[in-house]
Design a protein around this motif. Structure first.
Motif, mmCIF file in Angstrom:
data_model
loop_
_atom_site.group_PDB
_atom_site.id
_atom_site.type_symbol
_atom_site.label_atom_id
_atom_site.label_comp_id
_atom_site.label_asym_id
_atom_site.label_seq_id
_atom_site.Cartn_x
_atom_site.Cartn_y
_atom_site.Cartn_z
ATOM 1 N N ARG A 74 -3.956 -50.044 -7.770
ATOM 2 C CA ARG A 74 -3.343 -51.348 -7.496
ATOM 3 C C ARG A 74 -2.762 -51.869 -8.817
ATOM 4 O O ARG A 74 -3.502 -52.185 -9.751
ATOM 5 C CB ARG A 74 -4.340 -52.340 -6.905
ATOM 6 N N ILE A 76 -0.149 -54.476 -10.935
ATOM 7 C CA ILE A 76 0.376 -55.833 -10.896
ATOM 8 C C ILE A 76 1.682 -55.885 -11.688
ATOM 9 O O ILE A 76 1.733 -55.449 -12.847
ATOM 10 C CB ILE A 76 -0.628 -56.838 -11.493
ATOM 11 N N ARG A 109 -0.183 -61.116 -5.286
ATOM 12 C CA ARG A 109 -1.475 -61.110 -5.962
ATOM 13 C C ARG A 109 -2.028 -62.536 -5.992
ATOM 14 O O ARG A 109 -1.303 -63.486 -6.324
ATOM 15 C CB ARG A 109 -1.298 -60.577 -7.389
ATOM 16 N N ALA A 113 -7.612 -58.277 -8.913
ATOM 17 C CA ALA A 113 -7.066 -57.209 -8.077
ATOM 18 C C ALA A 113 -6.882 -57.644 -6.635
ATOM 19 O O ALA A 113 -6.460 -56.840 -5.797
ATOM 20 C CB ALA A 113 -7.993 -56.000 -8.132
ATOM 21 N N THR A 115 -5.468 -59.888 -3.273
ATOM 22 C CA THR A 115 -4.161 -60.332 -2.795
ATOM 23 C C THR A 115 -4.304 -61.503 -1.825
ATOM 24 O O THR A 115 -5.380 -61.776 -1.299
ATOM 25 C CB THR A 115 -3.411 -59.179 -2.101
ATOM 26 N N ALA A 155 1.390 -57.301 -6.124
ATOM 27 C CA ALA A 155 0.435 -56.199 -6.209
ATOM 28 C C ALA A 155 1.024 -55.020 -5.441
ATOM 29 O O ALA A 155 1.284 -55.125 -4.241
ATOM 30 C CB ALA A 155 -0.908 -56.606 -5.621
ATOM 31 N N SER A 157 0.257 -51.226 -4.342
ATOM 32 C CA SER A 157 -0.892 -50.339 -4.211
ATOM 33 C C SER A 157 -0.443 -48.967 -3.733
ATOM 34 O O SER A 157 0.265 -48.848 -2.727
ATOM 35 C CB SER A 157 -1.911 -50.924 -3.225
#
Length: 420
Positions: A74, A76, A109, A113, A115, A155, A157
């Motif tokens: 993940r 950012i 985000r 970590a 969301t 974010a 992933s």
């Protein structure tokens, strides 16, 4: 006073202008508003410059490059401009085998970590939720209608379904990324990390459509552009400061800002990553919507204790090549002077001064951003002002990066969106 060229027109700037540049997340949408049809032009809102971390080690020796399998990354990223559609670029440029990505998700985000609930969307590639990125290749996700926030955190992933050696990365992220212990957690609002890192892995860029945007500014440089010495997770690099100034002003054009810095980079030779002249096409000319370029490169060619020491004239030749290539594409390109570095010999300092004198006086660039004049100690011009020094004599502090970003004249980005 100093006369500058900007595109096909000339303008005169005062001494003060020479120093300055002498030119809340919204909820995602599933469909764009019918009252404001999105522009079909893609513009980069964020993009790291990638390099290889290391070659594969000899048999029997430890591989220094992390390898993940059945794990989720993940990552950012901080947007500059917002938009109504988004796409993400993924790269396996330096991989030694195909990269198998089982799923890719994008969300807003909230913190760490985690969301924002309801903001998660699946990215597809040719209509499929998974993708194989061949060695040396880059792929782009399908366009996704999404309310991308301006100056907000996304974010992204990636679920690594097969063994993936993370050799394609942007090493100096100055931003925490998160790795799960096992499994596909791409859609998880709460993300439990097994480990963290401060690099961007496999990400090549994020693009948006925005009917109000007029283009993108690409800043190409080394660690001083990349943000070495800036506080992590704070977005305090000088390109971040420039983006905030542009995008929080009601009088300035809406432009993305792409940080194409690589820590340790050089103009002419391989340092950390390919040289600036070697990567100029990939990292500058091919950025979607690019209209303006800022170049801050050369200090590593001068300061590194390397056998291939180069002259000021050779560095100038490399900078001139970048200007010519930018002009061929109709871009406006500004040269930034090299900031102080006290821990070099008199010979190397003379080279820095020679390069800076050429940047200021040759008229080759369309304008000059005098970072040296902004950051140097007037009593000791080869040193930063103490408040602007991160402590190593080479990299700015948070205050130094802010002074650099604040010193850029925003008028440099007004008017036409490129040279004619």
């Amino acid at each position: 006073m100093m006369r500058e060229r900007c595109g096909s027109y000339a303008f005169v700037v005062t001494a003060a202008a020479v120093i300055a540049g002498a030119c809340a997340p919204s909820a995602p949408a599933t469909t764009p508003s019918p009252a404001a049809a999105p522009s079909m032009r893609w513009i980069a809102t964020w993009g790291p410059s990638q390099s290889a971390t290391a070659v594969r080690p000899a048999a029997g020796t430890r591989d220094p490059v992390p390898t993940y399998i059945n794990a989720t990354l993940r990552e950012i990223v901080r947007t500059t401009i917002g938009g109504d559609r988004v796409r993400v670029r993924l790269s396996n440029e330096y991989g030694d085998k195909p990269l198998v990505i089982g799923s890719v998700h994008l969300a807003l985000r909230s913190s760490g970590a985690n969301t924002t609930a309801g903001s998660d969307r699946t990215l597809t590639f040719g209509g499929k939720p998974s993708v194989i990125v061949r060695t040396g290749a880059t792929v782009t996700s399908d366009p996704l209608p999404y309310a991308v926030p301006q100056l907000g955190d996304l974010a992204i992933s990636l679920y690594l379904a097969d063994s993936a050696r993370t050799s394609t990365r942007h090493a100096l992220g100055v931003q925490t990324a998160y790795v799960s212990k096992a499994g596909d957690l791409t859609a998880s609002t709460t993300f439990v990390a097994d480990t963290t890192l401060r690099s961007w892995i496999f990400l090549a860029g994020v693009d948006v459509t925005n009917a109000k945007a007029t283009g993108a500014i690409v800043t190409i440089g080394n660690s001083i552009t990349d943000g070495y010495g800036a506080s992590p997770d704070s977005n305090r690099r000088w390109p971040d400061v420039l983006a905030r100034r542009l995008l929080t002003s009601t009088s300035e054009p809406v432009k993305g800002v792409v940080n194409a810095g690589i820590s340790g980079n050089r103009v002419l030779t391989f340092g950390a990553g390919p040289s600036a002249v070697a990567r100029f096409d990939r990292d500058v000319l091919m950025q979607p919507g690019v209209t303006h370029v800022i170049v801050l490169e050369g200090i590593n060619d001068i300061s590194r204790q390397a056998p291939e020491l180069v002259s000021a004239e050779e560095i100038i030749y490399g900078l001139r090549q970048m200007v010519e290539r930018a002009h061929e594409r109709g871009l406006i390109i500004y040269g930034a002077t090299l900031t102080p570095f006290e821990k070099v010999s008199a010979e190397r300092e003379a080279k820095r001064q020679a390069v800076n004198a050429w940047i200021r006086t040759s008229g080759t660039f369309d304008g000059v951003i005098d970072f040296e004049a902004v950051t140097r100690d007037p009593g000791q011009p080869n040193r930063f002002l103490p408040i602007y020094d991160s402590g190593d004599g080479l990299h700015p502090s948070d205050a130094g990066y802010k002074a650099m970003g604040d010193a850029i004249d925003l008028a440099l980005f007004r008017g036409k969106a490129g040279r004619k």
